[in-house]
Structure formats: C-alpha cells, structure tokens
Design an enzyme around this catalytic site. Structure first.
Site: not given
Ligand SMILES: NC(=O)c1ccc[n+]([C@@H]2O[C@H](COP(=O)([O-])OP(=O)(O)OC[C@H]3O[C@@H](n4cnc5c(N)ncnc54)[C@H](O)[C@@H]3O)[C@@H](O)[C@H]2O)c1
Ligand SMILES: O=C(O)C[C@H](O)C(=O)O
Length: 328
Positions: A160, A188
């Site tokens: 962010d 967030h």
């Molecule tokens: N904070 C931020 O700014 C931000 C930004 C973008 C995404 N995110 C979040 O990050 C997370 C991951 O995003 P992504 O695009 O990589 O998702 P994704 O679905 O591509 O990958 C998530 C992975 O986590 C694994 N997983 C699920 N449960 C698990 C566990 N108990 N132990 C280990 N691994 C496990 C799944 O098998 C999968 O491979 C999501 O929650 C998304 O919303 C946060």
């Molecule tokens: O995975 C999401 O819901 C959005 C993510 O947290 C982001 O800020 O891009």
C-alpha cells in the site's frame, strides 16, 4: 561466503506470490548481496509437488547465495531454526463466505504456524504476514507465540505504501525517490488510510501541493482499492508487486530506513496514536538495528483522525471476532 546461511521460511511457496518471491530471495535481494540464504518452503500436501518444481527451478538458477532449498508440509519442521518467516499462504475468500468464516479458516492456518514459530524458530526470528486478512492473521499467529517478543510480528502494508508513492510521483511529476514521509495507517483493507499529512517532495509539503478533493476522491480510494482493481483486471490478485513489497519490508527491517524518512508497516501497537495496545495496525515506522519502531510525536489533524479511527475500528472488530472464535 563465510557467513552461515540465514534460514528463510516461505509458506504458500507454490502460490503466485511464492513464485515471484523465491527467485528474488535466492538472488540476494531480501537480505543483501553478501548474505547466503537457505530456503524452507511450506505447502499443503496437495501442493508439495508444485513446490518441488519451483525448487528444481531454483536449483537451475545456480544462485551463488542460495545454500539449499527444503520442502515441508509440516509447520513444525518448516519453522525449525528459521530466522525470517514469510507467511504468505492463506485461505482465500470463496463464494458466499462471510468475513467470520474467512477469519476462522485462516485461524486454522495461522494458529499452528504461530505455535510452530514459538516452538522452533531461531531466537532472532522476524515474521512478516502477507496472507490476508494479513493484520488479523498476524494477530492470531502472534497470540500463539508467547515466547517470541511482540515486535517480531508484523503484517504487510508496504505494498500500500509503494502504491501511494507511485500515485503521488505520477501526480507531482517527480521520481519516487523525491517523496518522503508518506504513511499508511490501519488495516490492509479498503479502510486503510494512506496519509500525506506529513509527506514531502523535494523538501516541500505534499499536502499543500495537491488539493484536498484529489486526495479524498482520487488518491485515497485508488490506493485503498488497488488490490481489488488488480483482481478485476488480472483475474488474479497482485503477485509480483506483493512479492516486491515483501522484499522491501524485510530488507528495510534488517538494513534500516534512510535518515529523515520512514516507511509503513503493520506492527504490534503499544497504544500510540490511540490504537489499542496489541492490535497489529499499520503506522509510519522507522527501522534501525533490526527493529521497526513507530514514529512518535506526530500531530494528527482532524481528517486523519477520523480516517485512522475508522480503519482501527475494523481491526478491533476483526480482533473481537477471532477472540469469540477462540482463535486468540
Ligand atoms: N498484504 C498484501 O499486501 C497482499 C498482497 C497481495 C496478496 N496478498 C495475500 O497473499 C496471499 C497469497 O496470495 P497468492 O496470490 O500467492 O495466493 P495463491 O492462492 O496463488 O497461493 C497461496 C498458496 O498458499 C498455499 N497454502 C494454503 N494453506 C497453506 C498452509 N496452511 N500452509 C502452507 N501453504 C498453504 C496454497 O496451497 C497455495 O499454494 C493471499 O491471502 C492474498 O490475498 C496480500
Ligand atoms: O488479495 C487481495 O485481496 C488483494 C491484495 O491484498 C492486494 O492488496 O493486492
């Protein structure tokens, strides 16, 4: 390379962020170009094979700083001896799922991970939670790691922060390197408050250089809803920019913020700025000697106060929900 490798655990290693993150860690961008790393990947059993494929590619990168990659489906093993824990894997919201259901499903992930960190991580462990809802997932993990100092648990709002820098640089026609003291407050989520109240560009006040209507109607909603805009455009949530922000968050934590500037991170509140103690909320923070500290003594104007309070109220609600569910 004389230094012992730093153990870096990445959960959700076979996911999209994992794929964008692991190669940057292996290339030295997480900790520095003179720091060898050992990767410990945690996945659910169904995704271990995919993680193995990524590990093969990591090997094929012949990264000079990568001392090895191990794959686990058991958090206790994955966090054994870990110095840096990147908690990326989380349960996404599925159709019809209420916020409480989402928090409960994630409790099933972050409770055992917190316990595993408590039981086996290195004494200097630093934890960054990326998986959403990141602040409250971090709160859950932290509450199951009572022996780990509270300041080691953080959640990611650096994405962010970077989004805010990019929007301001575009508006002001200056490089991001000219911008200082931008801050993300709160959760967030769409309630977050990206603030320019104290921000500067080339020594001048940003708040005075842009009009309030642009801040309220354009800048704040663009930053706060950027995650949703990316999902709408890509059909998938942000991955490379999220991985990049995770790299920035840890690099800054370890190597410090430049003099006269700060960054944003969700850290355990000590009650500063009226944010209830113990909540994991985003603040302007500086980093020094491997510690993030909340910037103190800032005057908060009325507009900022209202926005901070609204986002913090959402965090309180999330905390109360996970408390009722017995997750903290
Ligand atoms: N904070 C931020 O700014 C931000 C930004 C973008 C995404 N995110 C979040 O990050 C997370 C991951 O995003 P992504 O695009 O990589 O998702 P994704 O679905 O591509 O990958 C998530 C992975 O986590 C694994 N997983 C699920 N449960 C698990 C566990 N108990 N132990 C280990 N691994 C496990 C799944 O098998 C999968 O491979 C999501 O929650 C998304 O919303 C946060
Ligand atoms: O995975 C999401 O819901 C959005 C993510 O947290 C982001 O800020 O891009």
């Amino acid at each position: 390379m004389t230094q012992a490798p730093v153990n870096v655990t990445v959960t959700g290693a076979a996911g999209q962020i994992g794929y964008a993150l692991l190669f940057r860690i292996a290339s030295g961008q997480l900790l520095g170009q003179d720091v060898p790393v050992k990767l410990r990947l945690l996945e659910i059993p169904q995704a271990v094979k995919a993680a193995e494929g990524t590990a093969m590619e990591l090997e094929d990168g012949a990264f000079p700083l990568l001392a090895g990659t191990d794959i686990f489906d058991d958090p206790k093993q994955a966090f054994e001896g870990t110095n840096i824990a990147l908690l990326v894997g989380a349960r996404p919201r599925s159709k019809g799922m209420e916020r409480g259901d989402l928090l409960e499903a994630n409790g099933g992930i972050f409770k055992p991970q917190g316990e595993a960190i408590n039981a086996g991580a290195a004494d200097d462990v630093k934890v960054l939670v990326v998986g959403n809802p990141a602040n409250t997932n971090a709160l859950i993990a932290r509450s199951h790691a009572p022996d780990v100092p509270a300041d080691r648990f953080t959640a990611m709002t650096r994405l962010d922060h970077n989004r805010a820098l990019a929007q301001l640089a575009k508006k002001l026609g200056v490089p991001v390197t000219e911008l200082k003291k931008v801050a993300i407050w709160g959760n967030h989520s769409a309630t977050q408050y990206p603030s320019v109240q104290h921000a500067e560009f080339g020594g001048k006040s940003i708040a005075e250089a842009v009009d309030q209507a642009w801040l309220e109607n354009d800048f704040i909603p663009t930053v706060a809803k950027r995650g949703a805009a990316i999902i709408e455009a890509r059909g998938l949530s942000s991955a490379a920019s999220a991985a990049s922000a995770a790299i920035d968050h840890v690099y800054t934590w370890v190597n410090g913020t430049p003099a006269g500037d700060w960054t944003s991170a969700a850290v355990v509140s000590d009650g500063s700025y009226g944010v209830p103690e113990g909540l994991i909320s985003s603040f302007p923070v500086t980093a020094k000697d491997g510690k993030y500290e909340i910037v103190q003594g800032l005057e908060i104007d009325e507009f900022s106060r209202t926005r901070i309070d609204a986002s913090v109220a959402e965090l309180v609600e999330e905390r109360d929900t996970v408390q009722k569910l017995g997750l903290i």
